[in-house]
Design an enzyme around this catalytic site. Sequence first.
Site, mmCIF file in Angstrom:
data_model
loop_
_atom_site.group_PDB
_atom_site.id
_atom_site.type_symbol
_atom_site.label_atom_id
_atom_site.label_comp_id
_atom_site.label_asym_id
_atom_site.label_seq_id
_atom_site.Cartn_x
_atom_site.Cartn_y
_atom_site.Cartn_z
ATOM 1 N N ARG A 10 3.519 3.906 -10.891
ATOM 2 C CA ARG A 10 2.754 2.832 -11.527
ATOM 3 C C ARG A 10 2.389 3.283 -12.940
ATOM 4 O O ARG A 10 2.161 4.465 -13.186
ATOM 5 C CB ARG A 10 1.507 2.504 -10.708
ATOM 6 N N ASP A 33 4.936 -6.155 2.376
ATOM 7 C CA ASP A 33 3.920 -7.168 2.677
ATOM 8 C C ASP A 33 4.488 -8.579 2.803
ATOM 9 O O ASP A 33 3.817 -9.477 3.310
ATOM 10 C CB ASP A 33 2.826 -7.174 1.607
ATOM 11 N N ARG A 45 -2.947 -6.381 2.173
ATOM 12 C CA ARG A 45 -4.193 -6.565 1.427
ATOM 13 C C ARG A 45 -4.464 -8.034 1.150
ATOM 14 O O ARG A 45 -5.586 -8.516 1.317
ATOM 15 C CB ARG A 45 -4.123 -5.788 0.104
ATOM 16 N N ASP A 105 4.861 -10.739 0.494
ATOM 17 C CA ASP A 105 3.882 -11.588 -0.189
ATOM 18 C C ASP A 105 4.388 -12.184 -1.503
ATOM 19 O O ASP A 105 3.589 -12.567 -2.365
ATOM 20 C CB ASP A 105 2.603 -10.796 -0.464
ATOM 21 N N GLY A 108 5.081 -0.084 -5.004
ATOM 22 C CA GLY A 108 5.199 0.553 -3.702
ATOM 23 C C GLY A 108 6.632 0.545 -3.208
ATOM 24 O O GLY A 108 7.348 -0.438 -3.364
ATOM 25 N N THR A 111 9.078 -5.450 -1.086
ATOM 26 C CA THR A 111 7.714 -5.097 -0.679
ATOM 27 C C THR A 111 7.552 -5.364 0.805
ATOM 28 O O THR A 111 8.013 -6.398 1.303
ATOM 29 C CB THR A 111 6.659 -5.899 -1.466
ATOM 30 N N ASP A 124 5.134 -8.179 -7.148
ATOM 31 C CA ASP A 124 4.704 -9.087 -8.218
ATOM 32 C C ASP A 124 4.359 -8.360 -9.514
ATOM 33 O O ASP A 124 4.646 -8.860 -10.602
ATOM 34 C CB ASP A 124 3.532 -9.958 -7.749
#
Length: 319
Positions: free
Chosen positions: A72, A127, A171, A129, A11, A125, A103
Amino acid sequence: MKRIGVLTSGGDSPGMNAAIRAVVRKSMFHELEVFGIYHGYQGLMNNNIKELDLGSVGDIIHRGGTILGTARSEEFKTDEGQLKAVENLKQHGIDGLVVIGGDGSFRGAEKLSQKGIAAIGVPGTIDNDIPCTDYTIGFDTALNTVIEAIDKIRDTATSHERTFVIEVMGRDAGDLALYSGLADGAETILIPEVEYSIDDVVNRLQRGFERGKKHSIIVVAEGSSGGLKIGEEITEKTGLECRVTVLGHIQRGGSPTAADRVLASRLGSFAVELLLQGEKGKMVGIQNNSLVATPISEALAQKHFVDLSIYKLAKELSI
């Protein structure tokens, strides 16, 4: 090391262009040649590789997205796909690779390092995360986008005296929901890391109405339950008119904030420094405002943990 490649994968996030710029210019400062790999690992397997110069990264530090594109690739997850990628890198004489992404992108970088390509991961990213770094490129910009949206929604929530549920990205990690909820004074914040009770959500709403509060904001991370479900449950239990807003991909776009531009510039430059030192299979990050390098295998073995002290604080301040 004479030639370095750079790609973005997964992303997109605001600040990726600033990181690309840093990789290219840091490399050229050290008299290295730089090649851009377009459309991530898929482009690497398709040999979509072009040399970059100073002009290639001019006037991009303020732009969102990624000039290299991203994609992707299921094929790259196979051993055959990875060997094809390695062969293409070797054909171009590329000795080291900087991978900007999350990741999944880091797993690819680790595989290439195991196959003889010195690869360094740069965390990008929204997020936030990725373990072993306090912040990832794009998080601050996405956070400010969410805050601006909630500010505007609050205006109409106040005017119509309604309850609004706002779903943000996240997510597996609730950082966007948590930080934006605290910054915007949300009555309730729901994140994947903490189980919730719809009865607790309803009770908090009712306590607010009892003291004269006319509107409420509830921020939900997509990985928690989903905004639509929460909105339906609130209406079912209270009869209140509830509006749901799913912010979606608006969170990914926009010009990166100063914080993301600075972070991307520091991390991209540090990645090149590591390659020049002969490092491979590592990710760069920032901890307590200091640059750090961590083996990718170690980072992937860990789990990102949200700061629950911030969650506790947000709950205390929203009484």
